[in-house]
Scaffold this motif. Structure first.
Motif, PDB file in Angstrom:
ATOM      1  N   ARG A   4      20.704  11.552 -13.137  1.00 57.84           N
ATOM      2  CA  ARG A   4      21.398  10.573 -13.627  1.00 57.84           C
ATOM      3  C   ARG A   4      21.270   9.202 -12.735  1.00 57.84           C
ATOM      4  N   ASN A   5      20.802   9.703 -11.450  1.00 58.48           N
ATOM      5  CA  ASN A   5      20.606   8.451 -10.553  1.00 58.48           C
ATOM      6  C   ASN A   5      19.278   7.989 -10.054  1.00 58.48           C
ATOM      7  N   THR A   6      18.367   8.710 -10.900  1.00 62.31           N
ATOM      8  CA  THR A   6      16.616   8.318 -10.440  1.00 62.31           C
ATOM      9  C   THR A   6      16.123   8.267 -11.644  1.00 62.31           C
ATOM     10  N   PRO A   7      15.564   6.875 -11.766  1.00 67.48           N
ATOM     11  CA  PRO A   7      14.534   6.834 -13.116  1.00 67.48           C
ATOM     12  C   PRO A   7      13.591   7.805 -13.254  1.00 67.48           C
ATOM     13  N   GLY A  47      -3.984  -1.656  -7.285  1.00 65.58           N
ATOM     14  CA  GLY A  47      -2.976  -2.453  -8.148  1.00 65.58           C
ATOM     15  C   GLY A  47      -1.920  -1.545  -8.460  1.00 65.58           C
ATOM     16  N   THR A  48      -2.337  -0.464  -8.991  1.00 63.01           N
ATOM     17  CA  THR A  48      -1.338   0.781  -9.733  1.00 63.01           C
ATOM     18  C   THR A  48      -0.666   1.262  -8.375  1.00 63.01           C
ATOM     19  N   LEU A  49      -1.350   1.507  -7.560  1.00 62.33           N
ATOM     20  CA  LEU A  49      -0.752   2.350  -6.270  1.00 62.33           C
ATOM     21  C   LEU A  49       0.035   1.564  -5.728  1.00 62.33           C
ATOM     22  N   GLN A  54       5.964   0.153  -4.667  1.00 69.34           N
ATOM     23  CA  GLN A  54       7.101  -0.612  -4.669  1.00 69.34           C
ATOM     24  C   GLN A  54       8.332  -0.273  -5.469  1.00 69.34           C
ATOM     25  N   ARG A  55       7.879   0.281  -6.643  1.00 63.96           N
ATOM     26  CA  ARG A  55       8.993   0.745  -7.405  1.00 63.96           C
ATOM     27  C   ARG A  55       9.514   2.045  -6.663  1.00 63.96           C
ATOM     28  N   LEU A  56       8.820   2.882  -6.167  1.00 67.48           N
ATOM     29  CA  LEU A  56       9.337   3.996  -5.504  1.00 67.48           C
ATOM     30  C   LEU A  56      10.232   3.728  -4.242  1.00 67.48           C
TER      31      LEU A  56
END
Length: 116
Positions: A4-7, A47-49, A54-56
């Motif tokens: 629930r807390n993690t995308p 770019g992907t990395l 950043q998202r992580l």
């Protein structure tokens, strides 16, 4: 697999978490790890990395840490490591993938025939 807390993790997100499961690493080392474990079939471009990192970081799955290397060139590199939440998310995703592989195997998709 997320709770629930993690995308949900993207394939790139899981690959980065997997690369960091062994300890802190910089981006280039993560890219090489992913390429190596996939026998060159997966290549994370810069770019992907870095978008993935950043998202992580934003999702509290990874944190940036200081380099412990005495090499002055290393001072410019950013190192990342898993948080406890990141390790849990990676373990859950690995469990899901394990179940999916078992189903694929039972369905005869891995070169084995399904037993009657």
């Amino acid at each position: 697999m997320a709770d629930r807390n993690t995308p949900p993790l993207t394939p790139a997100g899981f690959q980065v978490l997997l690369a960091l499961a062994g300890g802190a690493a910089h981006g280039y080392a993560v890219m090489r790890f992913v390429e190596e474990i996939s026998d060159g079939t997966v290549r994370l471009g810069p770019g992907t990395l870095y978008r993935t990192l950043q998202r992580l970081v934003a999702d509290d799955l990874v944190v940036e840490v200081a380099s412990e290397s005495p090499d002055p060139h290393d001072a410019r590199r950013r190192y990342y490591e898993l948080t406890d939440l990141g390790r849990t998310a990676a373990a859950r995703e690995a469990e899901l993938l394990s179940r999916l592989v078992a189903v694929a195997s039972d369905a005869g998709l891995l070169g084995r025939r399904r037993s009657a």
